[in-house]
Design an enzyme around this catalytic site. Structure first.
Site, PDB file in Angstrom:
ATOM      1  N   GLY A 108      -5.205  10.575  -8.469  1.00 29.42           N
ATOM      2  CA  GLY A 108      -4.753   9.489  -7.610  1.00 29.42           C
ATOM      3  C   GLY A 108      -3.541   9.913  -6.809  1.00 29.42           C
ATOM      4  N   PRO A 110       0.381  10.019  -5.175  1.00 29.21           N
ATOM      5  CA  PRO A 110       1.664  10.142  -5.861  1.00 29.21           C
ATOM      6  C   PRO A 110       2.234   8.794  -6.299  1.00 29.21           C
ATOM      7  CG  PRO A 110       1.693  11.366  -3.794  1.00 29.21           C
ATOM      8  CD  PRO A 110       0.427  10.591  -3.811  1.00 29.21           C
ATOM      9  N   VAL A 112       1.504   6.652  -8.697  1.00 34.04           N
ATOM     10  CA  VAL A 112       0.688   5.539  -9.176  1.00 34.04           C
ATOM     11  C   VAL A 112       0.681   5.444 -10.697  1.00 34.04           C
ATOM     12  CG1 VAL A 112      -0.841   5.372  -7.204  1.00 34.04           C
ATOM     13  CG2 VAL A 112      -1.393   6.957  -9.040  1.00 34.04           C
ATOM     14  N   GLY A 113       1.376   6.361 -11.370  1.00 31.38           N
ATOM     15  CA  GLY A 113       1.489   6.248 -12.819  1.00 31.38           C
ATOM     16  C   GLY A 113       0.665   7.250 -13.617  1.00 31.38           C
ATOM     17  N   LYS A 114       0.263   8.349 -13.003  1.00 35.10           N
ATOM     18  CA  LYS A 114      -0.566   9.318 -13.729  1.00 35.10           C
ATOM     19  C   LYS A 114       0.206   9.944 -14.888  1.00 35.10           C
ATOM     20  CE  LYS A 114      -1.293  11.737 -10.026  1.00 35.10           C
ATOM     21  NZ  LYS A 114      -0.548  10.873  -9.094  1.00 35.10           N
ATOM     22  N   SER A 430     -15.493   9.804   8.381  1.00 37.44           N
ATOM     23  CA  SER A 430     -15.540   8.360   8.210  1.00 37.44           C
ATOM     24  C   SER A 430     -14.942   7.586   9.385  1.00 37.44           C
ATOM     25  CB  SER A 430     -14.859   7.950   6.909  1.00 37.44           C
ATOM     26  OG  SER A 430     -13.472   8.033   7.040  1.00 37.44           O
ATOM     27  N   LYS A 473      -9.222   2.199   0.674  1.00 39.43           N
ATOM     28  CA  LYS A 473      -9.195   1.715   2.046  1.00 39.43           C
ATOM     29  C   LYS A 473      -8.947   0.207   2.102  1.00 39.43           C
ATOM     30  CE  LYS A 473     -11.911   5.455   4.014  1.00 39.43           C
ATOM     31  NZ  LYS A 473     -13.245   5.938   4.412  1.00 39.43           N
TER      32      LYS A 473
END
Ligand code: ATP
Ligand code: MG
Length: 522
Positions: A108, A110, A112-114, A430, A473
């Protein structure tokens, strides 16, 4: 004397016979060497390492789902699906009797709690935790150690980890595993494959120790921002768990329940002395820290704490209040303004997904002059994205009348398409529908005057193909205040599977063909 120390250490260990033989040989050698000779030093050092490995020492796993949930919930707000995956993983481990030999990959953007989730996994299991970054590692020896003939030789990180945690079965976190293959092919990557491969890590050979180590009881937790640069052989063996970023409401909860109390506690400032209002906190999130994770948010809150501490000391006030009104005294002018969506003829908002999380991606098309027909592209676009642009141009050129534009508009139009910000590299297919819409908006002389974003790959025949990162997104759209989006029909299911709080208040249109997009937009 040294000999005694080393023998003492062996007492509680279950040393494999081969290793024991080696230790005995070295002890004999040490006994005849002259103390103070360089040989003595290296032998002593070697023995020190050999006898510091936790041979046969293991901690008891605590496979208790209730306890695991408690730990995960205590340390993290939100992340319901991530926590559930971890609990499932532990449940499997309970039946297998062991969670060792598995590799968990937390992926994920940077902040975000990994790292913090990895730590909680160790705590939930009652295991020791050791973490090191493999990002930017250039030398295989950092993982596998130097041969002892080297001056200043050292064992590799894995041996160092085991020495530090004093058990054979810690949780070892390998941070930034995606940054390894990227910069340096070959050696460190293949050494890592050896470490992580359950077939090979039962008898991992560290060059310095020169005896086999059993890494099969280690639970490896890797973290990465993106999957692209992880060798497929590695990826196959990993249990992937995705952390995709937070919307403002989640950040509010994280800030209130975790970041803010943590910062105050760290400085030993009583809670009631700094009063941060909810509205001010929301403004910090929206105006100063628009990111997928909460790292910037944490930094900004820290700034507030620092400045408030000064005020408390210099003014004799019992408490300070940080509100929307005086927030700028603490943080300066906001970095982001509320309305960031670009609008105008030929301007359309797309949705992108990068290793930094989701983002809105404006696309601009403009007519430069009417002397010739022509088309040019800027914005540091990758090859695939350039191709998307060419497809969009061809498609629009061939269907002008159908979409209500002047059929010969492009005959006398040199068109320039740009994707800001110009310095950030971008790639992927995309943006196809977005680019097409930008060109049509230009040809129809019609601006899109509402907050609308879209994503989808376009084929030359006008089919809209599915894209990745729907969740990221949608989060990005919400973060920018956009509540209407167009997605490929083939992503319908991905959207349906999103948690309710992300779908709430969203208007979503699903498109099979480009004409479905045009119907919504124009
Ligand atoms: P990076 O990719 O930069 O290493 P990361 O994903 O490892 O980032 P962390 O260091 O784990 O991010 O998280 C940053 C900070 O945010 C930490 O203080 C962490 O405790 C806190 N945090 C992140 N997510 C949550 C959450 N859901 N609940 C509570 N705190 C959180
Ligand atoms: Mg981290």
């Amino acid at each position: 004397n040294d000999v005694d120390t080393f023998r003492d250490r062996l007492e509680d260990l279950v040393v494999p016979p081969k290793v024991l033989t080696r230790i005995e040989e070295e002890l004999d050698k040490l006994a005849v060497l002259e103390t103070g000779s360089p040989e003595y030093g290296t032998t002593r050092n070697y023995l020190d390492w050999l006898t510091s490995m936790p041979w046969g020492v293991r901690s008891q796993d605590q496979l208790d789902l209730g306890h695991a949930r408690t730990v995960l919930d205590r340390d993290h707000d939100g992340l319901a699906d991530v926590k559930e995956r971890i609990v499932e993983f532990l449940a499997e481990g309970t039946f297998k009797g062991d969670v060792g030999g598995s590799i968990v990959l937390l992926v994920g953007p940077p902040g975000v709690g990994k790292t913090s989730v990895g730590r909680s996994i160790a705590e939930a299991l009652g295991r020791e935790f050791y973490r090191f970054s493999v990002g930017g590692m250039r030398d295989e020896a950092e993982i596998k150690g130097h041969r002892r003939t080297y001056i200043g030789a050292m064992p590799g990180k894995l041996a160092q980890a085991l020495k530090e945690v004093e058990v054979e079965n810690p949780v070892i976190m390998l941070d930034e595993i995606d940054k390894l293959g990227q910069s340096f092919q070959g050696d460190p990557a293949s050494a890592l494959l050896e470490v992580l491969d359950p077939e090979q890590n039962v008898d991992f050979l560290d060059h310095y120790l020169d005896v086999r180590l059993d890494l099969s009881k280690v639970l490896f937790v890797c973290t990465a921002n993106t999957l692209d640069s992880i060798p497929p052989a590695l990826l196959d063996r990993m249990e992937q768990i995705r952390l995709s970023g937070y919307i403002a409401e989640e950040k509010m909860a994280i800030a209130k329940n975790h970041l803010w109390p943590k910062l105050l506690k760290r400085d030993n400032i009583p809670k009631k002395r700094i009063n941060l209002t909810d509205a001010a906190l929301r403004q910090v999130i929206e105006g100063y820290a628009r990111e997928a994770g909460v790292r910037q948010l944490e930094k900004q809150l820290h700034r507030i704490v620092r400045k408030a501490a000064v005020k408390l000391l210099e003014s004799d006030q019992q408490s300070v209040k940080v509100s929307v009104k005086n927030l700028e005294e603490y943080l300066g002018a906001p970095l982001f303004r509320k309305e960031q969506v670009l609008q105008g003829e030929g301007v359309v908002t797309g949705l992108a997904w990068t290793s930094m999380g989701g983002a809105t991606l404006p696309i601009e098309a403009g007519k430069v002059h009417s002397l010739t027909r022509g088309f040019k592209l800027t914005g540091k676009l990758g090859e695939v994205m350039q191709e998307s642009a060419n497809i969009a141009y061809s498609y629009v050129l061939g269907h002008l009348a159908e979409y209500g534009a002047d059929a010969d508009f492009f005959d006398s139009a040199f068109v320039h398409m740009h994707v800001p910000e110009g310095a950030t590299p971008k790639d992927g297919p995309s943006a196809g529908v977005t680019m097409t819409t930008a060109l049509l908006s230009l040809a129809r002389h019609q601006a899109i005057d509402r907050n609308l974003a879209m994503t989808g790959e376009l084929t030359l025949t006008g089919h809209v193909l599915p894209v990745g990162g729907i969740r990221e997104k949608v989060i990005a759209a919400r973060r920018s205040g956009i509540f209407e989006v167009i997605l490929p029909e083939a992503n319908h299911r991905d959207y349906d599977e999103l948690p309710e709080h992300l779908k709430e208040g969203m208007t979503v249109h699903f498109a099979r063909r480009y004409k479905d997009v045009a119907r919504v937009v124009f």
